[in-house]
Design an enzyme around this catalytic site. Structure first.
Site, PDB file in Angstrom:
ATOM      1  N   LYS A 191       0.832  -1.209   0.000  1.00  0.00           N
ATOM      2  CA  LYS A 191       0.000   0.000   0.000  1.00  0.00           C
ATOM      3  C   LYS A 191       0.862   1.253   0.000  1.00  0.00           C
ATOM      4  CE  LYS A 191      -1.694   1.802   3.972  1.00  0.00           C
ATOM      5  NZ  LYS A 191      -1.490   3.242   4.101  1.00  0.00           N
ATOM      6  N   ASN A 192       1.887   1.268   0.874  1.00  0.00           N
ATOM      7  CA  ASN A 192       2.660   2.502   1.049  1.00  0.00           C
ATOM      8  C   ASN A 192       3.569   2.823  -0.130  1.00  0.00           C
ATOM      9  OD1 ASN A 192       1.395   2.822   3.452  1.00  0.00           O
ATOM     10  ND2 ASN A 192       3.210   2.552   4.758  1.00  0.00           N
ATOM     11  N   CYS A 197      -4.805  12.496  13.218  1.00  0.00           N
ATOM     12  CA  CYS A 197      -5.468  11.196  13.110  1.00  0.00           C
ATOM     13  C   CYS A 197      -5.253  10.463  14.422  1.00  0.00           C
ATOM     14  CB  CYS A 197      -4.938  10.400  11.939  1.00  0.00           C
ATOM     15  SG  CYS A 197      -3.272   9.848  12.166  1.00  0.00           S
ATOM     16  N   ARG A 239       0.526  14.459  13.658  1.00  0.00           N
ATOM     17  CA  ARG A 239       1.085  14.265  12.319  1.00  0.00           C
ATOM     18  C   ARG A 239       1.123  15.558  11.493  1.00  0.00           C
ATOM     19  NH1 ARG A 239      -1.073   8.558  10.057  1.00  0.00           N
ATOM     20  NH2 ARG A 239       0.885   8.507   8.947  1.00  0.00           N
ATOM     21  N   ASP A 290       4.885   0.533  12.020  1.00  0.00           N
ATOM     22  CA  ASP A 290       3.674  -0.100  11.486  1.00  0.00           C
ATOM     23  C   ASP A 290       3.541  -1.569  11.898  1.00  0.00           C
ATOM     24  OD1 ASP A 290       2.913   2.229  10.316  1.00  0.00           O
ATOM     25  OD2 ASP A 290       3.319   1.625   8.254  1.00  0.00           O
ATOM     26  N   ARG A 328      -8.566  -0.514   4.690  1.00  0.00           N
ATOM     27  CA  ARG A 328      -7.708   0.520   4.104  1.00  0.00           C
ATOM     28  C   ARG A 328      -6.351  -0.061   3.719  1.00  0.00           C
ATOM     29  NH1 ARG A 328      -6.175   4.612   7.901  1.00  0.00           N
ATOM     30  NH2 ARG A 328      -4.833   5.015   6.151  1.00  0.00           N
TER      31      ARG A 328
HETATM   32  C1  UD1 Z   1       4.380   6.919   6.569  1.00  0.00           C
HETATM   33  C2  UD1 Z   1       3.568   5.665   6.344  1.00  0.00           C
HETATM   34  C3  UD1 Z   1       3.053   5.119   7.664  1.00  0.00           C
HETATM   35  C4  UD1 Z   1       4.211   4.905   8.635  1.00  0.00           C
HETATM   36  C5  UD1 Z   1       5.076   6.161   8.739  1.00  0.00           C
HETATM   37  C6  UD1 Z   1       6.352   5.949   9.548  1.00  0.00           C
HETATM   38  C7  UD1 Z   1       2.555   5.837   4.159  1.00  0.00           C
HETATM   39  C8  UD1 Z   1       1.308   6.046   3.362  1.00  0.00           C
HETATM   40  N1  UD1 Z   1       2.435   5.970   5.494  1.00  0.00           N
HETATM   41  O1  UD1 Z   1       3.521   7.886   7.169  1.00  0.00           O
HETATM   42  O2  UD1 Z   1       2.400   3.877   7.408  1.00  0.00           O
HETATM   43  O3  UD1 Z   1       3.711   4.602   9.912  1.00  0.00           O
HETATM   44  O4  UD1 Z   1       5.472   6.614   7.427  1.00  0.00           O
HETATM   45  O5  UD1 Z   1       7.102   4.922   8.996  1.00  0.00           O
HETATM   46  O6  UD1 Z   1       3.593   5.535   3.632  1.00  0.00           O
HETATM   47  N2  UD1 Z   1       6.530  14.569  11.097  1.00  0.00           N
HETATM   48  C9  UD1 Z   1       6.665  15.896  11.414  1.00  0.00           C
HETATM   49  N3  UD1 Z   1       6.514  16.825  10.429  1.00  0.00           N
HETATM   50  C10 UD1 Z   1       6.234  16.478   9.138  1.00  0.00           C
HETATM   51  C11 UD1 Z   1       6.118  15.114   8.821  1.00  0.00           C
HETATM   52  C12 UD1 Z   1       6.270  14.178   9.823  1.00  0.00           C
HETATM   53  O7  UD1 Z   1       6.910  16.251  12.571  1.00  0.00           O
HETATM   54  O8  UD1 Z   1       6.104  17.375   8.286  1.00  0.00           O
HETATM   55  C13 UD1 Z   1       6.688  13.529  12.152  1.00  0.00           C
HETATM   56  C14 UD1 Z   1       5.411  12.718  12.360  1.00  0.00           C
HETATM   57  O9  UD1 Z   1       4.496  13.369  13.201  1.00  0.00           O
HETATM   58  C15 UD1 Z   1       5.953  11.442  12.932  1.00  0.00           C
HETATM   59  C16 UD1 Z   1       7.310  11.297  12.221  1.00  0.00           C
HETATM   60  O10 UD1 Z   1       7.632  12.595  11.718  1.00  0.00           O
HETATM   61  O11 UD1 Z   1       6.168  11.603  14.315  1.00  0.00           O
HETATM   62  C17 UD1 Z   1       7.314  10.309  11.083  1.00  0.00           C
HETATM   63  O12 UD1 Z   1       6.237  10.576  10.202  1.00  0.00           O
HETATM   64  P1  UD1 Z   1       6.294  10.255   8.647  1.00  0.00           P
HETATM   65  O13 UD1 Z   1       7.479   9.398   8.360  1.00  0.00           O
HETATM   66  O14 UD1 Z   1       6.163  11.529   7.880  1.00  0.00           O
HETATM   67  O15 UD1 Z   1       4.978   9.402   8.447  1.00  0.00           O
HETATM   68  P2  UD1 Z   1       3.984   9.413   7.230  1.00  0.00           P
HETATM   69  O16 UD1 Z   1       4.698   9.733   5.959  1.00  0.00           O
HETATM   70  O17 UD1 Z   1       2.770  10.202   7.579  1.00  0.00           O
END
Ligand code: UD1
Length: 431
Positions: free
Chosen positions: A22-23, A126, A131, A318, A410
Site C-alpha cells: 500500500k505505502n 489522526c 502528524r 507499522d 484501508r
Molecule cells: C508513513 C507511512 C506510515 C508509517 C510512517 C512511519 C505511508 C502512506 N504511510 O507515514 O504507514 O507509519 O510513514 O514509517 O507511507 N513529522 C513531522 N513533520 C512532518 C512530517 C512528519 O513532525 O512534516 C513527524 C510525524 O508526526 C511522525 C514522524 O515525523 O512523528 C514520522 O512521520 P512520517 O514518516 O512523515 O509518516 P507518514 O509519511 O505520515
C-alpha cells in the site's frame, strides 16, 4: 458497518501470498501526475485507500483504468492500473478527499513540479497523533515554492519558470516529506540534494519508477538523494514491491498462534529487523526462494523481547501493535518503545479487553505474558492497531468481534480470506 468474527485457538498452516505494498502503491499512483504519458502499475493491492486515491487523482484530471481479468490470473494477484494525466484540470485537492487519507497530501509536490501551483487541504490529525506537515512545506520552500496557509488549505506557487533545485536537510526522518520533495524535485530546474531522507523500501520503489520515467536520481535506498531535474517525464511500466508490513503481520500471527506458513513473495531484506527480533524471541524463520517460512511448534515457548520502533532499517512502527499482540501470552515481560508517533498505543486498551496484561506510560509499554486470552468485542482504532486485534482474536479463547473493520480494509487485502485459507476461523459479518 462490517465486522470480523474470529474464533481463536487454531494453528495456521499453509501459504499466504503477500500483496503489493500500500505505502508504495499510493505514491506511485501520485507519480502519474508528473507525466502526460501513461504510467502502468502492476501488482496494485485492492484496498480502500487505493480506491480513494483513484478518486482524488481523477478529480485532478487523471484517466484511470484497471485491466480486466487475464488467463492465468488468480484473485490473489494485484491489479494492473493504467494512469494517464494528459492534462491536469484541477490543481485543488479538497478537504473532503485529503482528510480521508493523509497520503493524498503528497500530490502537492508533483502538482507544483508540473503545474507550478497547487491548493491542497491540510490533512489534519489522526488517531495515532497530530502528524504535522511542516517538513513537507519547509522542503518545498527550499525548492523555491511560495507557500501560504488559508482556510485549512496550503496554497503553493512557484516563481516563473517553476521549481528550482535546492538543498533540503530534514531535521528528522519523514517518509511523507521525502516522497513529497522527491516527487517535486524530479521536475525542478537543476540539482536537489535531500539529506536525512527516509530510506524506507517504498521510497526506493518510487525512485526506481521515477528513473524508468526519465528522472535522474542518485543515492536510491540511502539517506541522501541527489536529483538532477529534467524538463519532462515519460510513461513507464512498474511493478509495486511486496508489502513488508503485511508480511510482518502474518509472520507475527503465525508466531502467536503456532503453525507453519510460507509467506509467498515476501522480501526478507525489507523486514530484517522484525525477523531478527522474531528469531530472538524463538520463532523459526527460514529464508527460501520466493518468500519466508515462519514456524512455531505447538510446544515451543517464545521468550520475552524488547523492541524500539525506528525509521528503516530499524523496527517499523507499522508493526508495533502486531508485535505486542504476538507477545501477549509469552511468559515474562516484553516491552515496546514507540519513538515515531506520540500516540500509537490505542490498541492497548482494546487488547486488555481480551485479558492482556499491559502497562503503558509515555512512549513505553510493558507486556506481562498471560496464560489465557478471552475473546471479546473490540474496536479497531487505526489501520495497524486493527491487525493487532485480529492477532489477539486468533489466540484468544472463544469469539472475538472486531468492529470498525473499515480501518483494516484501508490497508490489508482480503485479510479474512488469506487467514481462513491457512486454517483460521475468521469471517466477515456484513450488515
Ligand atoms: C508513513 C507511512 C506510515 C508509517 C510512517 C512511519 C505511508 C502512506 N504511510 O507515514 O504507514 O507509519 O510513514 O514509517 O507511507 N513529522 C513531522 N513533520 C512532518 C512530517 C512528519 O513532525 O512534516 C513527524 C510525524 O508526526 C511522525 C514522524 O515525523 O512523528 C514520522 O512521520 P512520517 O514518516 O512523515 O509518516 P507518514 O509519511 O505520515
Amino acid at each position: 458497518m462490517d465486522r470480523i468474527k474470529i474464533t481463536g485457538g487454531q494453528q495456521l498452516n499453509g501459504t499466504i501470498a503477500i500483496s503489493g505494498a500500500k505505502n508504495a502503491a499510493l505514491p506511485l499512483m501520485i507519480a502519474s501526475l508528473l507525466t502526460s504519458d501513461t504510467l502502468t502499475l502492476k501488482n496494485v493491492p485492492n484496498l480502500a485507500d487505493v480506491v480513494q486515491l483513484g478518486r482524488i487523482l481523477r478529480n485532478h484530471g487523471t484517466d484511470f483504468t484497471i485491466a480486466g481479468k487475464r488467463p492465468g490470473k488468480n484473485k490473489m494477484q494485484g491489479e494492473t492500473f493504467h494512469l494517464t494525466s494528459r492534462d491536469i484540470w484541477d490543481t485543488t485537492a479538497p478537504y473532503e478527499m485529503v482528510s480521508k487519507m493523509r497520503a493524498s497530501f503528497w500530490v502537492l509536490g508533483p502538482l507544483l513540479g508540473r503545474e507550478h501551483k497547487a491548493r491542497v487541504s491540510l490533512p489534519g490529525g489522526c488517531a495515532i497523533g497530530t502528524r504535522p506537515v511542516d517538513l513537507h512545506l519547509e522542503g518545498l520552500k527550499k525548492l523555491g515554492a511560495n507557500i501560504d496557509l488559508e482556510d485549512g488549505y496550503v496554497i503553493a506557487r512557484t516563481p516563473r519558470g517553476g521549481l528550482k533545485g535546492g538543498k533540503i536537510t530534514f531535521p528528522l526522518i519523514s517518509v511523507g516529506a521525502t516522497h513529497n520533495c522527491l516527487l517535486a524535485a524530479v521536475l525542478a530546474r537543476g540539482e536537489t540534494l535531500i539529506e536525512n531522507a527516509a530510506a524506507e523500501p517504498e521510497i526506493g520503489d518510487v525512485a526506481r519508477c521515477l528513473v524508468k520515467m526519465g528522472a535522474k536520481i542518485e543515492g536510491i535506498d540511502t539517506h541522501t538523494l541527489k536529483i538532477e531535474g529534467v524538463t519532462q517525464l515519460e510513461g513507464a511500466v512498474h511493478t509495486v514491491l511486496p508489502d513488508r508490513i503485511e508480511a510482518g503481520t502474518y509472520a507475527m500471527a503465525v508466531a502467536a498462534t503456532g503453525g507453519d506458513v510460507f509467506l509467498e513473495g515476501a522480501d526478507p531484506t525489507h523486514l530484517q529487523s522484525a525477523l531478527d527480533l522474531m528469531i530472538e524471541a524463538g520463532v523459526g524463520i527460514k529464508i527460501k526462494k520466493g518468500g519466508i517460512q515462519v514456524t512455531r511448534g505447538a510446544r515451543t515457548k517464545l521468550k520475552p523481547v524488547h523492541v524500539e520502533t525506528q525509521p528503516f532499517p530499524g523496527f517499523p512502527t507499522d508493526l508495533q501493535a502486531q508485535f505486542m499482540a504476538m507477545m501477549l501470552k509469552v511468559p515474562g515481560t516484553s516491552s515496546v518503545r514507540e519513538t515515531i508517533f506520540e500516540n500509537r498505543f490505542m490498541h492497548v486498551a482494546e487488547l486488555m479487553r481480551m485479558g492482556a496484561n499491559i502497562s503503558q506510560s509515555g512512549d513505553k509499554a510493558e507486556i506481562e505474558g498471560v496464560d489465557e486470552l478471552i475473546g471479546a468485542q473490540v474496536m479497531a482504532t487505526d489501520l495497524r492497531a486493527s491487525a493487532s486485534l485480529v492477532i489477539g482474536g486468533l489466540v484468544a479463547k472463544g469469539d472475538t468481534i472486531v468492529n470498525r473493520v473499515y480501518h483494516l480494509d484501508r490497508g490489508f487485502e482480503r485479510i479474512e480470506e488469506k487467514l481462513s485459507a491457512v486454517g483460521a476461523k475468521i469471517e466477515r459479518l456484513s450488515e
